[in-house]
Design a protein around this motif. Sequence first.
Motif, PDB file in Angstrom:
ATOM      1  N   UNK A   1       0.950  -0.873  -0.190  1.00 35.18           N
ATOM      2  CA  UNK A   1       0.090   0.136  -0.085  1.00 35.18           C
ATOM      3  C   UNK A   1       1.018   1.323   0.053  1.00 35.18           C
ATOM      4  N   UNK A   2       2.149   1.306   0.914  1.00 33.31           N
ATOM      5  CA  UNK A   2       2.954   2.530   0.915  1.00 33.31           C
ATOM      6  C   UNK A   2       3.490   2.550  -0.396  1.00 33.31           C
TER       7      UNK A   2
ATOM      8  N   UNK B   1      -6.770   8.269  23.689  1.00 28.64           N
ATOM      9  CA  UNK B   1      -5.390   8.239  24.355  1.00 28.64           C
ATOM     10  C   UNK B   1      -4.796   9.247  24.302  1.00 28.64           C
ATOM     11  N   UNK B   2      -4.718   9.829  22.712  1.00 27.11           N
ATOM     12  CA  UNK B   2      -4.040  11.126  22.483  1.00 27.11           C
ATOM     13  C   UNK B   2      -2.898  10.760  21.972  1.00 27.11           C
ATOM     14  N   UNK B   3      -2.319   9.519  21.695  1.00 29.19           N
ATOM     15  CA  UNK B   3      -1.015   9.300  21.275  1.00 29.19           C
ATOM     16  C   UNK B   3      -1.231   8.927  19.614  1.00 29.19           C
ATOM     17  N   UNK B   4      -0.377   9.046  19.137  1.00 29.43           N
ATOM     18  CA  UNK B   4      -0.337   8.840  17.527  1.00 29.43           C
ATOM     19  C   UNK B   4      -0.422   7.472  17.183  1.00 29.43           C
ATOM     20  N   UNK B   5      -1.074   6.921  16.074  1.00 30.40           N
ATOM     21  CA  UNK B   5      -1.184   5.776  15.580  1.00 30.40           C
ATOM     22  C   UNK B   5       0.237   5.122  14.894  1.00 30.40           C
ATOM     23  N   UNK B   6       0.474   3.921  15.342  1.00 29.59           N
ATOM     24  CA  UNK B   6       1.910   3.540  14.712  1.00 29.59           C
ATOM     25  C   UNK B   6       1.616   3.078  13.167  1.00 29.59           C
ATOM     26  N   UNK B   7       2.554   3.877  12.245  1.00 27.99           N
ATOM     27  CA  UNK B   7       2.751   3.540  10.733  1.00 27.99           C
ATOM     28  C   UNK B   7       3.498   2.569  10.645  1.00 27.99           C
TER      29      UNK B   7
ATOM     30  N   UNK C   1      -4.573  10.727  13.090  1.00 24.47           N
ATOM     31  CA  UNK C   1      -3.580   9.771  13.667  1.00 24.47           C
ATOM     32  C   UNK C   1      -3.637   9.588  15.194  1.00 24.47           C
ATOM     33  N   UNK C   2      -4.405  10.130  15.664  1.00 18.66           N
ATOM     34  CA  UNK C   2      -4.740  10.337  17.132  1.00 18.66           C
ATOM     35  C   UNK C   2      -5.509   8.822  17.517  1.00 18.66           C
TER      36      UNK C   2
ATOM     37  N   UNK D   1      -2.328  -6.517  14.043  1.00 14.28           N
ATOM     38  CA  UNK D   1      -2.462  -5.179  13.600  1.00 14.28           C
ATOM     39  C   UNK D   1      -1.407  -4.268  14.172  1.00 14.28           C
ATOM     40  N   UNK D   2      -1.415  -3.223  13.507  1.00  7.98           N
ATOM     41  CA  UNK D   2      -0.230  -2.259  13.769  1.00  7.98           C
ATOM     42  C   UNK D   2      -1.015  -1.672  15.133  1.00  7.98           C
ATOM     43  N   UNK D   3      -2.107  -1.361  15.470  1.00 10.99           N
ATOM     44  CA  UNK D   3      -2.516  -0.461  16.493  1.00 10.99           C
ATOM     45  C   UNK D   3      -3.991  -1.338  17.150  1.00 10.99           C
ATOM     46  N   UNK D   4      -3.442  -2.205  18.060  1.00 10.74           N
ATOM     47  CA  UNK D   4      -4.415  -2.869  18.625  1.00 10.74           C
ATOM     48  C   UNK D   4      -5.116  -2.010  19.916  1.00 10.74           C
ATOM     49  N   UNK D   5      -6.661  -2.222  19.977  1.00 15.89           N
ATOM     50  CA  UNK D   5      -7.377  -1.515  20.786  1.00 15.89           C
ATOM     51  C   UNK D   5      -6.704  -1.727  22.379  1.00 15.89           C
TER      52      UNK D   5
END
Length: 439
Positions: A196-197, A239-245, A234-235, A267-271
Amino acid sequence: MTMEHENDARVRLRRTKSVTRAEEIQKAELMARKSQPDRPCHRPRDSLFSWSSGFDNFTGFVNWGFLLLGIGGIRLLLENFIKYGVRVDPREWLVLLNGKYDGEHPSILLIIYSTVPVGLCLLIEKGLSLDIIAHGPGMVFHVVNLVVMVLTPMVVIHLKDSGFSLFGAMYVCMLYAILFLKLWSYVQVNMWCRLSSRRNASSQGRMRRQSLSCNNLQTPNVKQNNAEVDDSKNEADGSGTALVQYPDNLNLRDLYYYILAPTLCYELNFPRTQRIRKRFLIKRVLEVVVGCQVVMSLFQQWMIPSMRNSLVPFSNMDVAKASERLLKLAIPNHLVWLCFFYLFFHSFLNLMGELLHFADRNFYCDWWNANNIDIFWRTWNMPVHRWAVRDGVREEHGVRHRLLHQRLLPRVPRQRAAEDVPDMGVHRDDGADTAIAVK
């Protein structure tokens, strides 16, 4: 004509009066019967087991069945204690799990070795992200790594058969099977992100150079606004933290969090949860500790003696005695299965999820209400079902198999080819080609 209508009206009026008269007669007879001095208690009604009664509440029979099952289980337990005595020995549990092999511990060594294919998988992904390794050779390296990882415990168990116990070999094989599913998903998700990138980068490189105009004078402001929108997207949720890319996720911390997390889908960003509930955590720890003791005690006290006594009937092919032994093992087998289900899918996975702040706790659904075997297999093990739906046989894979099938058999009539497609696990629809994941 008028005379015929009058006759019809009279007939209808007589029928209406006759029905009303019959109801009045029944009510009069009922009132007269109730007024008798013999105190009547009978009236017209059907038995409850008759279809015409309309009775359908048989919950008591289910409770009665559980009562009989409990009584039969207690009787078998007392018979086991009287015949074999107390066979529970916690000192043998370590040997039962690990086995003996001239001072070596092959089960523990295989567990430690499982970190090697995990590290190799991360190194290959790092090389792919930096374009050090091409896509084709990288996929070949991943396949070789996964195949060697799956074959390693089987080869070692075959070569050192006496050093493994039944539970030790079972635990090692289960661990490597789980690692195979996890690394498969890890490789596949990183491949999606990498492709995708690259597609996004190639599409941006092919954009035409815009001419200078009045609208382009506001480009810096527009870019700043777009950047602000991207930052807001990207938040993380609350939580206010940026999502991992990608490729920032390619590190040991992220990989081993996924290895320990109670899921098979990467997943790159788990709940995540905000905090650890101490009371909930203590309950799960106690359930895991007590549940392990109960399962091991059931194996030592109930199942192992019965299985040893079943060897002679099975070797002599005595159908009657072998069937009796199988039925005798049915109750402890069900008890062990239910205890293991609650111990693993509820207690242990919730324990790991609470320690790792993993928020998705949908490990099982209401399989006890399943109407058929298909719904049962879809609901009792949600991590495997979710992996099979997302990372297993996907739609584009089914389409590729279908195209390959058509190319290999170009002269076969279309009707016959359409009949052969379901045998390959592909379903043909009028609107689209979809793949059926066989579970």
